[in-house]
Design an enzyme around this catalytic site. Structure first.
Site, PDB file in Angstrom:
ATOM      1  CG  ASP A   4       6.347  74.224   7.216  1.00  0.00           C
ATOM      2  OD1 ASP A   4       6.151  73.026   6.916  1.00  0.00           O
ATOM      3  OD2 ASP A   4       7.172  74.956   6.624  1.00  0.00           O
ATOM      4  CG  ASP A  50      11.832  70.939   6.059  1.00  0.00           C
ATOM      5  OD1 ASP A  50      12.437  70.607   7.112  1.00  0.00           O
ATOM      6  OD2 ASP A  50      11.451  70.109   5.211  1.00  0.00           O
ATOM      7  CG  ASP A  86      13.178  74.465   3.052  1.00  0.00           C
ATOM      8  OD1 ASP A  86      13.447  73.241   2.982  1.00  0.00           O
ATOM      9  OD2 ASP A  86      12.210  74.968   2.466  1.00  0.00           O
ATOM     10  CB  SER A  87      18.075  72.296   1.751  1.00  0.00           C
ATOM     11  OG  SER A  87      18.744  71.877   0.563  1.00  0.00           O
ATOM     12  CG  ASN A 136       3.532  69.151   2.277  1.00  0.00           C
ATOM     13  OD1 ASN A 136       2.589  68.734   2.956  1.00  0.00           O
ATOM     14  ND2 ASN A 136       3.371  70.018   1.289  1.00  0.00           N
ATOM     15  CB  SER A 163       7.251  65.134  -1.454  1.00  0.00           C
ATOM     16  OG  SER A 163       8.269  66.060  -1.773  1.00  0.00           O
ATOM     17  NE  ARG A 194       9.568  65.226  -4.158  1.00  0.00           N
ATOM     18  CZ  ARG A 194       8.836  65.831  -5.091  1.00  0.00           C
ATOM     19  NH1 ARG A 194       9.013  65.543  -6.358  1.00  0.00           N
ATOM     20  NH2 ARG A 194       7.921  66.711  -4.747  1.00  0.00           N
ATOM     21  CG  ASP A 235       8.712  78.188   4.903  1.00  0.00           C
ATOM     22  OD1 ASP A 235       8.020  77.196   5.243  1.00  0.00           O
ATOM     23  OD2 ASP A 235       9.631  78.109   4.068  1.00  0.00           O
TER      24      ASP A 235
HETATM   25 MG   LIG Z   1       8.346  75.158   5.004  1.00  0.00          MG
END
Ligand SMILES: [Mg+2]
Ligand SMILES: [Zn+2]
Length: 181
Positions: free
Chosen positions: A7, A9, A15-16, A51, A53, A57, A126
């Site tokens: 993966d 992020d 990540d955020s 992913n 998105s 978006r 994660d």
């Molecule tokens: Mg992740």
């Protein structure tokens, strides 16, 4: 051929909840790039399944995503690491695609592209979605505590026997010495 699926992020970069929308926001987790280099040195090819998105978006566009990945590839090259390919789901949950994790579509694309059986392919993620997608695709799933991982670890629906490590560096120590993988 030995392959590892990561993966992005929360595994490779921080990540955020507000999404990673630009190369400036793409910041590697300490030790993750060196960990990928060690995988390469141990004979693994590394691909990313992510992913995104935020594309669907409208939070960022393909050129921003490409710029983030160019930054990732450059940063990896500077420590002797390499990611072969990045498989992206650009869709929002509403689009009902087959590639957004927890569905296994991205993993099926990877299996087809590399003509491999995923049964011995480790997948490091994660979030619970990563693990669910990996299990659905038949991968050996591994959880890291970075990103959403610490919260994911507390869930009561982790796939049975999922190994959990503090970060990608520790997961790689396991992968590189686990003869089954
Ligand atoms: Mg992740
Ligand atoms: Zn998709």
């Amino acid at each position: 051929m030995k392959l590892v699926i990561l993966d992005r992020d929360g595994v490779i970069n921080e990540d955020s909840d507000a999404y990673i929308k630009s190369p400036e926001e793409w910041q590697p987790i300490a030790g993750s790039l060196e960990a990928i280099a060690r995988l390469n040195q141990s004979g693994f090819r590394v691909v990313v399944a992510t992913n995104q998105s935020g594309l669907g978006r409208g939070l960022f566009d393909m050129s921003a995503l490409n710029a983030m990945h160019a930054k990732m590839h450059r940063a990896l090259a500077s420590v002797g690491g390499k990611v072969d390919a990045v498989f992206v789901c650009p869709h929002t949950p509403d689009e009902a695609c087959s590639c957004r994790k927890p569905l296994p579509g991205l993993f099926e694309q990877i299996a087809k592209r590399y003509d491999i059986d995923l049964a011995h392919t480790p997948m490091v993620g994660d979030s619970h979605r990563d693990l669910a997608a990996g299990v659905a695709a038949g991968c050996t799933v591994i959880l890291v505590r970075t990103g959403k991982g610490a919260a994911t670890e507390k869930r009561d629906d982790l796939p049975a026997g999922t190994p959990v490590f503090d970060n990608l560096a520790a997961a790689v120590d396991f992968i590189a010495t686990e003869p089954r993988l």
